[in-house]
Design an enzyme around this catalytic site. Structure first.
Site, PDB file in Angstrom:
ATOM      1  N   CYS A 145      42.196  61.681  18.295  1.00  0.00           N
ATOM      2  CA  CYS A 145      41.219  60.810  17.593  1.00  0.00           C
ATOM      3  C   CYS A 145      40.310  61.590  16.995  1.00  0.00           C
ATOM      4  O   CYS A 145      39.467  62.650  17.721  1.00  0.00           O
ATOM      5  CB  CYS A 145      40.821  59.710  18.431  1.00  0.00           C
ATOM      6  SG  CYS A 145      39.459  58.534  17.694  1.00  0.00           S
ATOM      7  N   CYS A 175      32.751  58.672  20.616  1.00  0.00           N
ATOM      8  CA  CYS A 175      33.117  57.282  21.012  1.00  0.00           C
ATOM      9  C   CYS A 175      33.459  57.148  22.451  1.00  0.00           C
ATOM     10  O   CYS A 175      34.011  58.174  22.998  1.00  0.00           O
ATOM     11  CB  CYS A 175      34.385  56.828  20.271  1.00  0.00           C
ATOM     12  SG  CYS A 175      35.135  55.476  20.657  1.00  0.00           S
ATOM     13  N   CYS A 213      38.051  56.640  24.662  1.00  0.00           N
ATOM     14  CA  CYS A 213      39.406  57.225  25.323  1.00  0.00           C
ATOM     15  C   CYS A 213      38.740  58.811  26.160  1.00  0.00           C
ATOM     16  O   CYS A 213      39.243  59.782  25.396  1.00  0.00           O
ATOM     17  CB  CYS A 213      40.407  57.395  24.294  1.00  0.00           C
ATOM     18  SG  CYS A 213      40.966  55.963  23.509  1.00  0.00           S
ATOM     19  N   CYS A 266      41.085  54.035  14.691  1.00  0.00           N
ATOM     20  CA  CYS A 266      41.088  53.982  16.292  1.00  0.00           C
ATOM     21  C   CYS A 266      42.746  53.667  16.641  1.00  0.00           C
ATOM     22  O   CYS A 266      43.251  53.182  15.969  1.00  0.00           O
ATOM     23  CB  CYS A 266      40.378  52.629  16.765  1.00  0.00           C
ATOM     24  SG  CYS A 266      40.595  52.354  18.430  1.00  0.00           S
ATOM     25  N   GLN A 283      45.324  39.845  29.841  1.00  0.00           N
ATOM     26  CA  GLN A 283      45.143  41.114  30.202  1.00  0.00           C
ATOM     27  C   GLN A 283      45.311  41.948  29.026  1.00  0.00           C
ATOM     28  O   GLN A 283      46.233  41.862  28.241  1.00  0.00           O
ATOM     29  CB  GLN A 283      46.449  41.714  31.075  1.00  0.00           C
ATOM     30  CG  GLN A 283      46.276  40.877  32.527  1.00  0.00           C
ATOM     31  CD  GLN A 283      45.492  41.985  33.509  1.00  0.00           C
ATOM     32  OE1 GLN A 283      45.064  42.896  33.009  1.00  0.00           O
ATOM     33  NE2 GLN A 283      45.336  41.273  34.690  1.00  0.00           N
ATOM     34  N   TYR A 335      41.922  34.024  42.171  1.00  0.00           N
ATOM     35  CA  TYR A 335      41.279  34.713  40.732  1.00  0.00           C
ATOM     36  C   TYR A 335      42.562  34.621  39.843  1.00  0.00           C
ATOM     37  O   TYR A 335      42.807  35.722  39.184  1.00  0.00           O
ATOM     38  CB  TYR A 335      40.841  36.049  41.193  1.00  0.00           C
ATOM     39  CG  TYR A 335      40.039  36.262  42.438  1.00  0.00           C
ATOM     40  CD1 TYR A 335      38.726  36.052  42.165  1.00  0.00           C
ATOM     41  CD2 TYR A 335      40.573  36.499  43.629  1.00  0.00           C
ATOM     42  CE1 TYR A 335      37.815  36.261  43.437  1.00  0.00           C
ATOM     43  CE2 TYR A 335      39.697  36.809  44.578  1.00  0.00           C
ATOM     44  CZ  TYR A 335      38.330  36.321  44.581  1.00  0.00           C
ATOM     45  OH  TYR A 335      37.594  36.498  45.560  1.00  0.00           O
ATOM     46  N   GLU A 378      40.284  29.826  40.688  1.00  0.00           N
ATOM     47  CA  GLU A 378      39.588  30.549  39.582  1.00  0.00           C
ATOM     48  C   GLU A 378      38.184  29.973  39.264  1.00  0.00           C
ATOM     49  O   GLU A 378      37.840  28.846  39.294  1.00  0.00           O
ATOM     50  CB  GLU A 378      40.456  30.658  38.271  1.00  0.00           C
ATOM     51  CG  GLU A 378      39.760  30.924  36.913  1.00  0.00           C
ATOM     52  CD  GLU A 378      39.029  32.405  36.900  1.00  0.00           C
ATOM     53  OE1 GLU A 378      39.685  33.239  37.490  1.00  0.00           O
ATOM     54  OE2 GLU A 378      37.948  32.131  36.188  1.00  0.00           O
ATOM     55  N   CYS A 427      41.823  46.220  40.154  1.00  0.00           N
ATOM     56  CA  CYS A 427      41.431  47.046  39.348  1.00  0.00           C
ATOM     57  C   CYS A 427      40.455  48.259  39.863  1.00  0.00           C
ATOM     58  O   CYS A 427      39.972  48.906  38.993  1.00  0.00           O
ATOM     59  CB  CYS A 427      40.879  46.293  38.112  1.00  0.00           C
ATOM     60  SG  CYS A 427      39.686  45.224  38.412  1.00  0.00           S
TER      61      CYS A 427
HETATM   62  C1  LIG Z   1      40.840  40.566  37.322  1.00  0.00           C
HETATM   63  S1  LIG Z   1      40.771  39.111  36.773  1.00  0.00           S
HETATM   64  C2  LIG Z   1      42.172  38.106  37.221  1.00  0.00           C
HETATM   65  C3  LIG Z   1      43.141  38.060  36.080  1.00  0.00           C
HETATM   66  C4  LIG Z   1      44.385  37.434  36.359  1.00  0.00           C
HETATM   67  N1  LIG Z   1      45.237  37.363  37.511  1.00  0.00           N
HETATM   68  C5  LIG Z   1      45.404  37.693  35.248  1.00  0.00           C
HETATM   69  O1  LIG Z   1      46.336  38.653  35.635  1.00  0.00           O
HETATM   70  O2  LIG Z   1      45.245  37.479  34.060  1.00  0.00           O
HETATM   71  C6  LIG Z   1      39.685  38.297  37.888  1.00  0.00           C
HETATM   72  C7  LIG Z   1      39.420  36.875  37.638  1.00  0.00           C
HETATM   73  O3  LIG Z   1      38.540  36.530  38.791  1.00  0.00           O
HETATM   74  C8  LIG Z   1      37.580  35.632  38.322  1.00  0.00           C
HETATM   75  N2  LIG Z   1      36.417  35.465  39.172  1.00  0.00           N
HETATM   76  C9  LIG Z   1      35.502  36.382  39.196  1.00  0.00           C
HETATM   77  N3  LIG Z   1      34.560  35.801  40.238  1.00  0.00           N
HETATM   78  C10 LIG Z   1      35.115  34.881  41.086  1.00  0.00           C
HETATM   79  C11 LIG Z   1      34.485  33.978  41.943  1.00  0.00           C
HETATM   80  N4  LIG Z   1      33.515  34.323  42.696  1.00  0.00           N
HETATM   81  N5  LIG Z   1      35.598  33.101  42.300  1.00  0.00           N
HETATM   82  C12 LIG Z   1      36.486  32.588  41.430  1.00  0.00           C
HETATM   83  N6  LIG Z   1      37.176  33.365  40.448  1.00  0.00           N
HETATM   84  C13 LIG Z   1      36.236  34.481  40.397  1.00  0.00           C
HETATM   85  C14 LIG Z   1      37.368  35.772  36.646  1.00  0.00           C
HETATM   86  O4  LIG Z   1      37.018  34.785  36.039  1.00  0.00           O
HETATM   87  C15 LIG Z   1      38.626  36.380  36.423  1.00  0.00           C
HETATM   88  O5  LIG Z   1      39.325  35.632  35.820  1.00  0.00           O
END
Ligand SMILES: C[S@@+](CC[C@H](N)C(=O)[O-])C[C@H]1O[C@@H](n2cnc3c(N)ncnc32)[C@H](O)[C@@H]1O
Length: 472
Positions: free
Chosen positions: A76, A82, A85, A177, A300, A329, A350, A426
């Site tokens: 790049c 930037c 990356c 990009c 994602q 989540y 969530e 993550c």
């Molecule tokens: C890593 S993402 C999960 C993504 C999902 N599993 C996917 O693959 O699309 C984490 C998620 O946790 C939610 N989150 C963060 N803090 C939270 C909390 N205290 N209680 C419930 N959900 C929460 C965020 O809004 C987000 O959607």
């Protein structure tokens, strides 16, 4: 040996020896660790110290005496300035090796966990053009390089691109990009050209004025394409003319939208979205499932690797069709809906109510009838009453944000006592901490790192936990 500068000294001819957290590398000088960004092990550099603490120092490389042997030429033209990356100078196999080691180090050092053999990291087939979403910022004072300033000519100061790391008011004008399908480059460059030719005002990030604020491009593996133009104020004629130009120049846009955002911050989650042409969403597909992605929906960002991640999660969950699964989540319910065909029932939890609305809509779109979704803060909603009411899960899948899980959530998992927990993370550091709290009752059976973001230090990790025999 140290040479004095203004406040902190310069360390000369220092060999960088290891990778460190957050994409930095480190060197050891007089038995102290120095963290340095934009270098890799094997580089020999002069370091301008920027911070000194009793236990560590920080600095930046100001001169390279030698480059690491494994360095390659970044593809790049914007590399270095930037922030996108940072590891393009490393061959992809070396990036993967480091990520694999980072996972092992975190789990063993922070979590003090006993691990089975860790599976080789799943690398991304697409190392370029892998993102499905990018946001570019307009600026009326783009970043000018020293060479540009030295030219002394009258320069175009309007630009559209990415913020320079750590500089909220400086935007690097991007020509090409490598992160998203090239259509994003064509859109951005064409809109810049039109805006300059038609004297539309680019945003002034300090004074908070100017029409053109940001543009968000979303793509899907189905070929569908979304563009959201974000304006600071409602100049109806200018907006109409620009949107008409975009629609005519890029007929392949499936969803052409705009937003007026006069707030101090860039988020559009609380703004009304106007449909200019096409649909109000795009469709992503995995196997025979469809996912509806609206302008505010989470998905994602690397769809190809998300599929690999979800397949591994489903495999670790070991479903036979009889299980009650909790998907903690759940975001927009992607994992819950993805594994639903293999389970008796899946309950997704969530925080964000809009994400839960998307999750329900996606279940309906795919005619999935065995998923239930609830919104709330996990530490409050996942309690004993909830588990007693909905039943103890056979399997819990959890995919928390970078901060990991709250202690109360871990207590609730232990109370729910599923046979298996699949922990998608993550951030292996917080995952290690959480796993050690579960390790009295659960044994780690499998560890699978996954690379979602080539050329960055980020790594995803999926861990399978099974309840110890003594607890069954
Ligand atoms: C890593 S993402 C999960 C993504 C999902 N599993 C996917 O693959 O699309 C984490 C998620 O946790 C939610 N989150 C963060 N803090 C939270 C909390 N205290 N209680 C419930 N959900 C929460 C965020 O809004 C987000 O959607």
């Amino acid at each position: 040996m140290a040479r004095k500068s203004k406040s902190y000294p310069i360390l000369e001819k220092v060999l960088i020896t290891d990778f460190a957290a957050e994409g930095k590398s480190l060197a050891r000088v007089d038995e102290q660790v120095v963290f340095v960004p934009h270098v890799v092990p094997g580089d020999i550099v002069d370091i301008q110290l920027t911070r000194k603490r009793s236990s560590f120092m920080e600095g930046r490389a100001i001169h390279f005496h030698a480059y690491a042997e494994n360095r390659i030429e970044p593809v790049c033209e914007h590399f270095g300035l930037c922030g996108g990356c940072k590891w393009q100078m490393l061959p992809y196999p070396d990036q993967l090796q480091f990520k694999q080691q980072q996972v092992i180090d975190n789990l063993t050092r922070i979590g003090k966990l006993e691990l089975p053999e860790v599976s080789p990291i799943l690398g991304s087939k697409h190392t370029e053009f892998y993102r499905n979403k990018l946001e570019f910022t307009f600026s009326n004072r783009r970043w000018l390089s020293k060479e540009e300033m030295d030219m002394g000519e009258k320069l175009e100061v309007n630009g559209v691109g990415f913020h320079i790391p750590g500089r909220f008011d400086k935007v690097l004008d991007i020509q090409k990009c490598w992160l998203q399908d090239d259509i994003a480059n064509q859109l951005r460059n064409s809109i810049r050209q039109y805006a300059i030719a038609n004297q539309l005002s680019f945003f002034d990030l300090r004074k908070q004025e100017g029409l053109l604020r940001t543009m968000i491009v979303r793509t899907a593996t189905t070929g569908e394409l979304m563009l959201i133009m974000v304006f600071f104020y409602d100049d109806k004629k200018a907006i109409h003319n620009l949107m008409t130009y975009i629609a005519a120049t890029f007929p392949q846009i499936s969803s052409l939208l705009y937003v007026i955002n006069a707030k101090a911050n860039d988020t559009i989650t609380d703004r009304e979205v106007h449909l200019f042409k096409g649909k109000d969403h795009i469709i992503e597909k995995m196997e025979d499932l469809q996912f509806k992605i609206g302008p505010k929906s989470f998905f994602q960002t690397n769809s190809y690797q998300a599929y690999e991640l979800y397949k591994k999660t489903r495999e670790f969950a070991g479903l036979t069709g009889k299980e009650l699964v909790y998907d903690l989540y759940t975001g927009t319910g992607t994992i819950a809906n993805f594994v639903a065909a293999n389970a008796k029932q899946v309950i997704g939890l969530e925080y964000v109510p809009e994400a839960i609305a998307d999750a329900k809509e996606n279940a309906a779109l795919n005619n999935i009838q065995n998923t239930l979704f609830y919104s709330g803060d996990m530490k409050d909603i996942l309690n004993q009453d909830f588990i007693n009411k909905h039943g103890s899960p056979d399997v819990i899948i959890t995919d928390p944000p970078r901060a990991g899980m709250h202690d109360k959530v871990i207590e609730a998992i232990l109370f729910a006592s599923p046979k298996r927990v699949v922990y998608v993370s993550c951030n292996p550091a917080t995952q290690a901490r959480d796993l050690s709290l579960l390790s009295q009752t659960y044994t780690i059976k499998a560890v699978q790192p996954v690379d979602m973001f080539p050329h960055t230090h980020h790594v995803e990790n999926v861990v399978l936990l099974e309840k110890n025999d003594s607890e069954l």
